[in-house]
Design a protein around this motif. Structure first.
Motif, PDB file in Angstrom:
ATOM      1  N   TRP A   1       0.626   0.455  -1.888  1.00 48.97           N
ATOM      2  CA  TRP A   1       0.278   0.384  -3.218  1.00 48.97           C
ATOM      3  C   TRP A   1       1.437   1.535  -4.026  1.00 48.97           C
ATOM      4  O   TRP A   1       1.856   0.984  -5.221  1.00 48.97           O
ATOM      5  CB  TRP A   1      -1.142   1.195  -3.453  1.00 48.97           C
TER       6      TRP A   1
ATOM      7  N   GLN B   1     -11.804 -15.980  -7.603  1.00 48.93           N
ATOM      8  CA  GLN B   1     -12.978 -15.309  -6.769  1.00 48.93           C
ATOM      9  C   GLN B   1     -14.341 -15.384  -7.836  1.00 48.93           C
ATOM     10  O   GLN B   1     -15.228 -15.777  -7.082  1.00 48.93           O
ATOM     11  CB  GLN B   1     -12.865 -14.008  -6.305  1.00 48.93           C
TER      12      GLN B   1
ATOM     13  N   PRO C   1     -13.231  -9.819  -2.176  1.00 46.77           N
ATOM     14  CA  PRO C   1     -13.042  -9.560  -0.946  1.00 46.77           C
ATOM     15  C   PRO C   1     -12.161  -8.439  -0.528  1.00 46.77           C
ATOM     16  O   PRO C   1     -12.075  -7.611  -1.265  1.00 46.77           O
ATOM     17  CB  PRO C   1     -11.749 -10.833  -0.833  1.00 46.77           C
ATOM     18  N   GLY C   2     -12.015  -8.189   0.795  1.00 53.40           N
ATOM     19  CA  GLY C   2     -11.394  -7.028   1.345  1.00 53.40           C
ATOM     20  C   GLY C   2     -11.657  -5.888   1.063  1.00 53.40           C
ATOM     21  O   GLY C   2     -12.888  -5.613   0.753  1.00 53.40           O
ATOM     22  N   PRO C   3     -10.899  -4.964   0.673  1.00 55.94           N
ATOM     23  CA  PRO C   3     -11.168  -3.571   0.432  1.00 55.94           C
ATOM     24  C   PRO C   3     -11.923  -3.324  -0.562  1.00 55.94           C
ATOM     25  O   PRO C   3     -12.508  -2.239  -0.775  1.00 55.94           O
ATOM     26  CB  PRO C   3      -9.622  -2.808   0.424  1.00 55.94           C
TER      27      PRO C   3
ATOM     28  N   GLN D   1      -3.333 -10.029  -8.582  1.00 50.15           N
ATOM     29  CA  GLN D   1      -4.781  -9.535  -8.812  1.00 50.15           C
ATOM     30  C   GLN D   1      -5.639 -10.097  -9.786  1.00 50.15           C
ATOM     31  O   GLN D   1      -6.691 -10.627  -9.630  1.00 50.15           O
ATOM     32  CB  GLN D   1      -4.674  -7.907  -9.167  1.00 50.15           C
TER      33      GLN D   1
ATOM     34  N   ILE E   1      -2.652   1.304   3.053  1.00 48.06           N
ATOM     35  CA  ILE E   1      -2.714   0.678   1.789  1.00 48.06           C
ATOM     36  C   ILE E   1      -1.975   1.565   0.683  1.00 48.06           C
ATOM     37  O   ILE E   1      -1.485   1.064  -0.300  1.00 48.06           O
ATOM     38  CB  ILE E   1      -4.126   0.299   1.378  1.00 48.06           C
TER      39      ILE E   1
ATOM     40  N   LYS F   1     -14.654  -4.915  -1.258  1.00 47.69           N
ATOM     41  CA  LYS F   1     -16.055  -5.363  -1.213  1.00 47.69           C
ATOM     42  C   LYS F   1     -16.742  -4.297  -1.363  1.00 47.69           C
ATOM     43  O   LYS F   1     -17.976  -4.443  -2.009  1.00 47.69           O
ATOM     44  CB  LYS F   1     -16.032  -6.004   0.256  1.00 47.69           C
ATOM     45  N   SER F   2     -16.717  -3.009  -0.932  1.00 51.18           N
ATOM     46  CA  SER F   2     -17.722  -1.944  -1.110  1.00 51.18           C
ATOM     47  C   SER F   2     -17.756  -1.606  -2.473  1.00 51.18           C
ATOM     48  O   SER F   2     -19.015  -1.221  -2.779  1.00 51.18           O
ATOM     49  CB  SER F   2     -17.121  -0.585  -0.238  1.00 51.18           C
TER      50      SER F   2
ATOM     51  N   PRO G   1      -5.603   2.548   8.412  1.00 49.35           N
ATOM     52  CA  PRO G   1      -5.561   1.488   7.746  1.00 49.35           C
ATOM     53  C   PRO G   1      -5.294   1.896   5.959  1.00 49.35           C
ATOM     54  O   PRO G   1      -4.577   1.211   5.203  1.00 49.35           O
ATOM     55  CB  PRO G   1      -6.388   0.638   7.930  1.00 49.35           C
ATOM     56  N   ASP G   2      -6.178   2.965   5.761  1.00 47.25           N
ATOM     57  CA  ASP G   2      -6.257   3.475   4.445  1.00 47.25           C
ATOM     58  C   ASP G   2      -4.865   3.892   3.845  1.00 47.25           C
ATOM     59  O   ASP G   2      -4.225   3.556   2.842  1.00 47.25           O
ATOM     60  CB  ASP G   2      -7.212   4.574   4.141  1.00 47.25           C
TER      61      ASP G   2
END
Lengths: 539, 228
Positions: free
Chosen positions: A454, A478, A503-505, A471, A450, A507-508, A446-447
């Motif tokens: 990108w 948000q 949200p999503g990637p 974005q 992305i 988040k971390s 998945p990375d």
């Protein structure tokens, strides 16, 4: 600047207390009192003994929520970083960059011809009476050391600080054949009492405070509780003196090897290195093969850079040059000198694409200047070498698949490259390793997907603009949803809102900190308007 | 090579060679020249005594600028200030120091005969070590103490106080000048131990607080003899 001119201000010596040997008096101590610490206690296992593949997230999270650890690491690294800059500019002035370049070229030249210099070193060290051994793996290196210990009937071994022995967990092996082994560097000695591991190349117990030291001394050495650093040093001094006196074997590392004399050089401030290498009958030096330099003259350039980069001192207090065992007319010094030259992943790192990493002289300047290291501390890197240099060296020495997070533990700000006395282009290698991870499919799919999307987006002007626009509005919406938009004050970031729960990637990223939302007008919009204005003025 | 343990040296170096992309070892081209305009930090034209004094003081040593006639008196003053009862002396053939041992004894201070027994054991219970130096560097306030028949490794390391005798003529401007002096010496022609000493023994391992005298001497009293 005239290189011979005197510095305008004294070299940066921390303003602390000089405690002379002899009974110390608590009243003489005026250091900052922050002994309320409670961060580290005795460890069950070595913190650097991690399960592979190592994922750093849990330790990073723990560290970022440990205010005391952050305070220690931050203040210690900031003061060393400032000291480095000040003394390097005082000493080298406008030549600072040229000096770093010269240091880098000397190390690179030696690595480029390492086969030649290794042969030369072996010949000269043997001629001076030393025994040189080669070890491909840590097991082999430990095995050689155990053989030497058995042959000389060693009972007690004193050891000075050595990063390469940290790679190989030597101490338990020696203990297992009945050789009591004592770390003598004060920081390492305290870590040994707590079964802890170093978290900084130069300041091993940067993560511990005086209270933790006091508890360790009371628990393990059964001395009266004291948090006075002067008294704690005195206790260690008295105990270790007896160890030097009784030891039959001494172990050290090596900061440098001189090819044309066969000399091992160690640089220590405390003097424990000189004692470990002078008092016992048998000396064993563990050194990585990358430590070679052609001659004493070349060593001089690196010595001038090392201590200034590491601690802001003009030179390390003791630079000890050891060439073979004691001579027939000398009255002291070891009767046997063994040098164990260690590979442990270095030979494969010698390939052209990564050779430059092996220039490292272990000054720790990149750790001290790194905004990421300052936040997460050394143990988060899960290996002996932490900070920016660890983030590139560890994956090379121990396998990229085993340390998949490390090449990403950087903001790529480039401060490490600026600080490095031998000009290792760390950011370049971080990116190269990230690329290798994708190529070798170490990164999860998945990375990789992305990254692909990108990359495609960035290649095309229209999709780039569209992406930026999306974005911006997603983040702003948000942020509004968080109720944080317009969070007060004149701060331009605050007034346009913070994103605290993306949200999503992303988040971390926002789990540990807020993200400023993009401004209303993008750079491209500004540029277009700016160009339009310019044209209308010209017209 | 005979007597080695572990990996075979020839095979090990062959792996290094292969990693470097070579099939046989060739002599290295000349290494990068050490450009003095970059690396030199002190020059012969500097006031070397003053520069040495300044730099040695900055790293925490105490420097007394004295005449050779006053050497004995100054050394005895330091010994008295640290209440020394036993000292070790290794001054080689330094003419200024001849007679020093006798004067110390006359003060009732024991001079330990470290040469009588091999090893460093006789030095642990001493209060001060008096040595001359092989050379000194003005650049950093450094003293170079080498081991040989007249010089123990322990004298500048084990007693809590080190008293080095530095003659003005011992002082070289820069480390580069010391390398030039010993250039061409092969390993076996060097002493087994050379120590570059720049300050008293130091640690900052506990919370960055600077403590002197953790393993080596906590105080270094340099006798800087100006007329020698």
């Amino acid at each position: 600047m005239n290189p011979a001119s005197l510095p305008k201000s004294p070299p940066p010596e921390p303003k602390d207390v000089h405690v002379l040997p002899g009974p110390t008096d608590g009243s003489a101590f005026t250091g900052a009192a922050m002994g309320q610490g409670n961060i580290t206690e005795i460890h069950d296992t070595n913190p650097l003994d991690v399960t592979l593949p190592y994922h750093m997230q849990p330790r990073v999270e723990k560290a970022t929520h440990d205010a005391q650890l952050q305070q220690f690491v931050n203040s210690a690294t900031l003061s060393k970083d400032r000291a480095r800059k000040r003394i390097c500019l005082e000493a080298f002035g406008d030549n600072y960059n040229r000096m770093r370049e010269l240091g880098g070229r000397i190390k690179q030249h030696t690595l480029d011809h390492l086969d030649y210099y290794l042969e030369q070193f072996v010949t000269n060290a043997a001629a001076a009476g030393a025994k040189v051994h080669f070890a491909e793996t840590t097991d082999e290196a430990n095995g050689i050391c155990l053989d030497i210990a058995r042959k000389c009937g060693a009972k007690l071994c004193v050891k000075s600080k050595s990063m390469v022995t940290e790679e190989m967990h030597l101490l338990p092996k020696l203990e297992s054949i009945g050789v009591e082994t004592v770390e003598t560097d004060l920081g390492e000695f305290i870590l040994q009492l707590d079964k802890d591991a170093p978290s900084h190349i130069v300041q091993p117990m940067i993560h511990k405070d005086r209270a933790a030291t006091a508890r360790a001394f009371t628990r393990e050495l059964h001395v009266e509780y004291t948090e006075d650093p002067g008294k704690l040093c005195q206790i260690a001094r008295n105990l270790l003196r007896n160890k030097y006196r009784q030891a039959d074997m001494g172990i050290c590392g090596g900061n440098f090897l001189i090819a044309d004399t066969g000399t091992v050089v160690i640089c220590t401030n405390e003097g424990n290195g000189r004692l470990c290498t002078s008092a016992p009958r048998v000396l064993v030096a563990f050194v990585g093969i990358e430590k070679l330099v052609p001659s004493l003259e070349h060593l001089g350039v690196l010595l001038k850079l090392l201590a200034r980069s590491a601690t802001g001192q003009p030179l390390t207090v003791y630079n000890h040059f050891m060439t073979g065992p004691r001579r027939p007319d000398e009255h002291d010094g070891p009767e046997e000198m063994h040098i164990i030259l260690v590979d442990n992943g270095r030979v494969k790192t010698l390939k052209e694409e990564t050779r430059e990493m092996l220039r490292c002289i272990r000054c720790g300047a990149c750790l001290n200047t790194c905004p990421v290291y300052r936040k997460i501390g050394g143990h988060a890197y899960g290996s002996v070498y932490s900070g920016p240099i660890g983030a590139i060296l560890t994956p090379m020495l121990k396998g990229l698949g085993n340390y998949p997070d490390l090449p990403h533990a950087s903001s790529l700000c480039g401060a490490c490259y600026e600080a490095c006395p031998v000009k290792i282009n760390i950011p370049k290698f971080l990116i190269q390793l990230r690329r290798d991870q994708i190529k070798q499919k170490i990164t999860r799919w998945p990375d990789r997907l992305i990254y692909r999307v990108w990359a495609a987006t960035l290649r095309n002007s229209l999709t780039y603009r569209l992406g930026g626009w999306m974005q911006k509005w997603m983040f702003r919406l948000q942020a509004r949803g968080n109720g944080s938009l317009g969070r007060a004050g004149s701060d331009p970031y605050a007034s346009r809102g913070w994103l605290s729960d993306a949200p999503g990637p992303v988040k971390s990223w926002t789990r540990e900190r807020d993200m400023p939302t993009p401004p209303a007008r993008s750079f491209r919009q500004w540029w277009d308007e700016h160009e339009k204005d310019k044209k209308s003025k010209e017209a | 090579m005979k007597g080695h343990l572990g990996a075979d040296p020839a095979e090990f170096i062959a792996r290094v060679r292969a990693a470097l992309g070579r099939s046989r070892t060739e002599p290295a081209p000349p290494p990068p020249a050490v450009d003095e305009t970059i690396a030199r930090l002190a020059r012969p034209s500097d006031d070397l005594v003053a520069l040495f004094e300044k730099r040695a003081t900055l790293v925490g040593m105490k420097v007394r600028r004295i005449k050779s006639a006053d050497l004995t008196r100054e050394v005895l003053a330091v010994l008295e200030s640290v209440s020394a009862r036993r000292v070790v002396v290794g001054v080689g053939s330094l003419p200024q120091a001849l007679g020093l041992k006798e004067s110390i004894r006359r003060k009732g201070i024991e001079v330990v005969d470290w040469q009588a027994a091999p090893g460093l054991d006789t030095q642990y219970d001493t209060d001060a070590g008096i040595t001359d130096v092989h050379a000194a560097l003005a650049e950093t306030g450094t003293m170079i103490c080498n081991s040989d028949a007249g010089h123990s490794r322990g004298l500048s390391l084990i007693p809590p106080v080190h008293i080095p005798l530095v003659r003005a003529s011992d002082i070289l401007p820069d480390m580069l000048d010391y390398w030039a002096r010993i250039k061409g010496k092969r390993g076996r022609e060097l002493p087994s131990s050379m120590a570059f000493i720049t300050g008293p023994s130091k640690t900052a391992d506990i919370e960055g607080v600077l403590i002197t005298g953790v393993h080596g001497p906590g105080a270094v009293h340099v006798m800087l003899v100006e007329d020698a």
